[in-house]
Design an enzyme around this catalytic site. Structure first.
Site, PDB file in Angstrom:
ATOM      1  N   GLU A 204       0.844  -1.190   0.000  1.00 40.45           N
ATOM      2  CA  GLU A 204       0.000   0.000   0.000  1.00 40.45           C
ATOM      3  C   GLU A 204       0.877   1.237   0.000  1.00 40.45           C
ATOM      4  O   GLU A 204       0.730   2.131   0.823  1.00 40.45           O
ATOM      5  CB  GLU A 204      -0.901  -0.015   1.230  1.00 40.45           C
ATOM      6  CG  GLU A 204      -1.918   1.077   1.248  1.00 40.45           C
ATOM      7  CD  GLU A 204      -2.560   1.185   2.617  1.00 40.45           C
ATOM      8  OE1 GLU A 204      -3.777   1.125   2.663  1.00 40.45           O
ATOM      9  OE2 GLU A 204      -1.842   1.330   3.605  1.00 40.45           O
ATOM     10  N   GLU A 213       4.889   7.986  -3.461  1.00 46.86           N
ATOM     11  CA  GLU A 213       5.678   7.076  -2.631  1.00 46.86           C
ATOM     12  C   GLU A 213       6.309   5.968  -3.464  1.00 46.86           C
ATOM     13  O   GLU A 213       6.641   4.907  -2.958  1.00 46.86           O
ATOM     14  CB  GLU A 213       4.797   6.487  -1.527  1.00 46.86           C
ATOM     15  CG  GLU A 213       4.421   7.517  -0.479  1.00 46.86           C
ATOM     16  CD  GLU A 213       3.886   6.880   0.776  1.00 46.86           C
ATOM     17  OE1 GLU A 213       4.155   5.695   1.018  1.00 46.86           O
ATOM     18  OE2 GLU A 213       3.197   7.570   1.523  1.00 46.86           O
TER      19      GLU A 213
END
Length: 729
Positions: A204, A213
């Protein structure tokens, strides 16, 4: 192999084909929606910037910023090899908020149960507390004797989280079923660390922008990114200082014509809770698809597309607001969205499944994203076809409107980067363009200069506005900007804008080193005027009292201050009011059972509020914290006297509740008294959108009846550490 997305604490990179089975089934699909204002990224801890450990001693060190001195300091945070620090060292990260996100937890649990239906190898990248690893182990019924036919590999590179995860796994009696590696995923080797490639990938590593990210370099996944065009004067103020400053008639030019990029925001998407904008936002289009990434295959790290958008209203496009939608299962029945509340179904009319379960609760770990259009924005007419080019790298997404290069309103914006250019936060840009703020600061400067013929003025922070303003207002003054954060950048900036602001650099001497200012630097003259906003570059996300760094610098300069020195601000006042903050409290409350797994042991480390733990103050934009309501008047807790050297102090106040409701905590901020004789005060309270406040949450919400209840707030300021602790009783 299946892919499940899950947030991680660090940017990870997945090995090419060494760890993951090339025939793996993809479990997730992401759809991302874009509107014109807002992007969100998980807030990094302002205190924790780096950790380091030594295997020989078991000691762990944490790099922290001293709030008073501004210096970086290594401190020991752990003394036992197997124990985690009892301090809330991860309180300002988003781990707690993420674990309190019930729709997210429920969605992943359901998706994992439907996907992991037999013995297989599951790889969890960025495992955090190990929640998804435990879900996977439970789903396949991993047995200790099953060797590598059924196994879970948890990969987490951040050592404090590894130690915390091991405690969680042990408490849930599942530690023998999950192999934990304190490594990046691209450091895992088949045949060395693990015996076989993974069949299911659980991860995730999403931020609000989706790619920030490192989603693509880690998983090379897919998603749809949708968008909308919006008009918002507030959002315009956050980035266009050149045009906004043109409406201010004070003679100061922070962004002169021809040098429009000298003070600017970074060209990226910015995190924001767009629902809080309310009537400050006007939609100019329906949602539109921008990118689609398919988790079944590895997408390119670079991509471009052209989107044609039909304008639904006349107006000016100031921003593009974006969000994403995550499809967690292959059948298209389980979704998670970061869309704002005005979107009822993220999938309608976009060729996607409409089985979305509804609007998510407020949470802080995923917001929307804002991409600012250039200059004054892009004027559009209803039914006009707007052409937008979108580009993604492996970590970001950006947009460009074709028509903007031809519009006079924005023809100043694409300038080459110069050494003197300074990148500031959107809120700082808005502050520098705010007419009321500028006039108030100039009024205080003029009062401070009264009666001083040729003053020596030291600017004790990173305020380019104060440096330019003093040089512009007082033609006979000598100015020494300290620029502790900007340093050489600040000096180059002042040189670049000198002519347009009517001063010469022979009156300006920037001290760009961290050495102590001495009489040699001031040419044997003592300082007549010591001023600051205060603003310290890079510290915008910290707690309000980190501005007390000004008090420390004033103390260090004590020996070279003249007897009649004017100090501005002369005082700081710690203010507080009681608040109803149900959304924020829910996101920060103590954890218990998450989808069948005990997480009570992480509460202290994550800074949760609850009966058995005392939460720390955390910086937030109160106005973006979902449902909010003031329950009391504003009270003074303590005062900081900058006319005297730095000292520890204590204060308290009895807070009387004025409104019925449920009190979840207190908002705290500092009012900076610029001139006591004229009562010029710069407030940074909840009514001011450009500053963060400190929030002290209660262990348990308190139900209030008007006039029948009160509480006492106490605060202690430690001048040695720069820490300010707040308690209520």
């Amino acid at each position: 192999m299946h892919f499940l997305l899950r947030k991680t604490s660090v940017k990870e990179t997945l090995p090419e084909e060494s760890v993951v089975n090339s025939k793996v089934q993809t479990l997730a699909r992401i759809v991302s929606v874009v509107r014109t204002p807002a992007c969100g990224r998980r807030p990094a801890s302002p205190a924790i910037t780096r950790t380091m450990s030594t295997k020989s001693t078991g000691l762990m060190f944490q790099l922290k910023v001293n709030p008073v001195t501004g210096n970086l300091e290594w401190v020991v945070i752990e003394e036992e090899v197997d124990d985690i620090s009892p301090e809330p060292m991860l309180a300002t990260t988003s781990y707690l908020d993420m674990l309190n996100d019930s729709p997210r937890n429920r969605g992943y649990r359901t998706a994992i149960d439907r996907t992991v239906t037999k013995q297989c190898h599951v790889l969890d990248i960025g495992s955090g507390t190990g929640l998804l690893s435990m879900m996977a182990a439970r789903a396949m019924g991993v047995d200790d004797s099953s060797s590598y036919k059924g196994m879970v590999t948890a990969c987490e590179s951040y050592m404090p989280m590894v130690k915390l995860m091991k405690k969680v796994l042990h408490a849930n009696n599942i530690n023998r079923k999950i192999r934990v590696y304190n490594k990046r995923s691209d450091e895992l080797e088949v045949g060395v660390d693990i015996a076989s490639r993974a069949d299911v990938l659980v991860s995730e590593i999403l931020d609000s922008e989706l790619l920030g990210e490192g989603l693509i370099p880690t998983l090379q996944h897919a998603h749809d990114k949708l968008g909308q065009l919006v008009e918002s004067t507030y959002l315009w103020k956050l980035h266009d200082l050149y045009n906004y400053e043109a409406n201010v008639a004070d003679g100061i030019h922070l962004v002169p014509k021809g040098k429009e990029g000298i003070l600017q925001v970074k060209p990226q998407q910015f995190a924001m809770h767009c629902d809080a904008l309310g009537e400050d936002i006007r939609l100019l289009s329906e949602p539109f698809k921008i990118f689609e990434f398919d988790f079944w295959k590895r997408p390119d790290s670079h991509g471009e597309t052209q989107v044609h958008i039909k304008a639904t209203n006349d107006g000016t496009v100031h921003a593009v607001i974006s969000w994403w939608v995550l499809q967690l299962d292959e059948e298209g029945k389980i979704f998670y969205s970061t869309s704002p509340k005005w979107i009822n179904s993220p999938y309608t009319n976009n060729g996607l499944s409409s089985s979305y379960s509804g609007t998510r609760d407020w949470c802080d770990h995923w917001k929307q994203c804002v991409w600012f259009t250039k200059g004054k924005g892009l004027p559009v007419c209803k039914d006009e076809d707007v052409c937008m080019n979108a580009t993604h790298t492996d970590i970001s997404i950006s947009y460009e409107f074709n028509a903007q290069s031809q519009r006079s309103e924005v023809d100043h914006c694409e300038l080459s980067s110069q050494d003197s250019d300074i990148t500031l936060s959107p809120e700082r840009i808005a502050i520098y363009g705010d007419n009321h703020w500028r006039l108030t600061m100039l009024k205080a400067i003029n009062y401070a200069l009264t009666g001083k013929e040729s003053p020596l003025c030291a600017i004790a922070d990173d305020s380019v506005f104060l440096s330019v303003a003093v040089a512009h207002v007082s033609k006979a003054s000598r100015i020494i900007p300290l620029f502790p954060g900007l340093r050489d950048k600040g000096s180059q900036y002042l040189q670049a804008v000198a002519d347009e602001n009517g001063y010469s650099m022979d009156r300006v001497q920037v001290i760009s080193t961290r050495k102590q200012l001495t009489m040699n630097d001031s040419l044997q003259n003592k300082i007549d005027l010591l001023i600051a906003e205060p603003f310290y570059f890079g510290a915008e996300g910290m707690l309000p009292w980190h501005g007390l760094q000004f008090w420390s610098k004033r103390t260090m300069l004590d020996s070279i201050l003249s007897e009649d020195v004017c100090i501005m601000p002369c005082k700081g006042i710690l203010k507080a009011c009681a608040m109803s903050l149900p959304d924020l409290w829910r996101s920060r409350c103590a954890l218990e059972n998450i989808e069948g797994f005990d997480h009570t042991m992480v509460n202290t480390t994550l800074g949760a509020c609850g009966p058995s733990s005392d939460s720390s103050c955390i910086p937030f934009f109160i106005w973006q914290c979902g449902e909010i309501k003031k329950l009391s008047d504003t009270y003074t807790i303590m005062e900081f006297d900058f006319l005297k050297p730095l000292t520890s102090c204590h204060g308290k106040a009895k807070v009387e509740f004025t409104d019925a409701g449920v009190c979840h905590g207190f908002a705290l901020w500092i009012d900076w008294v610029m001139d006591s004789s004229t009562d010029i005060v710069m407030s940074t309270g909840p009514d001011q959108r450009y500053w963060k406040q400190g929030v002290k949450l209660l262990a348990e919400p308190l139900k209030i009846a008007p006039g029948l209840c009160s509480t006492v707030i106490e605060a202690y300021f430690d001048s040695a550490s720069g820490e300010l602790s707040v308690n209520n009783r």
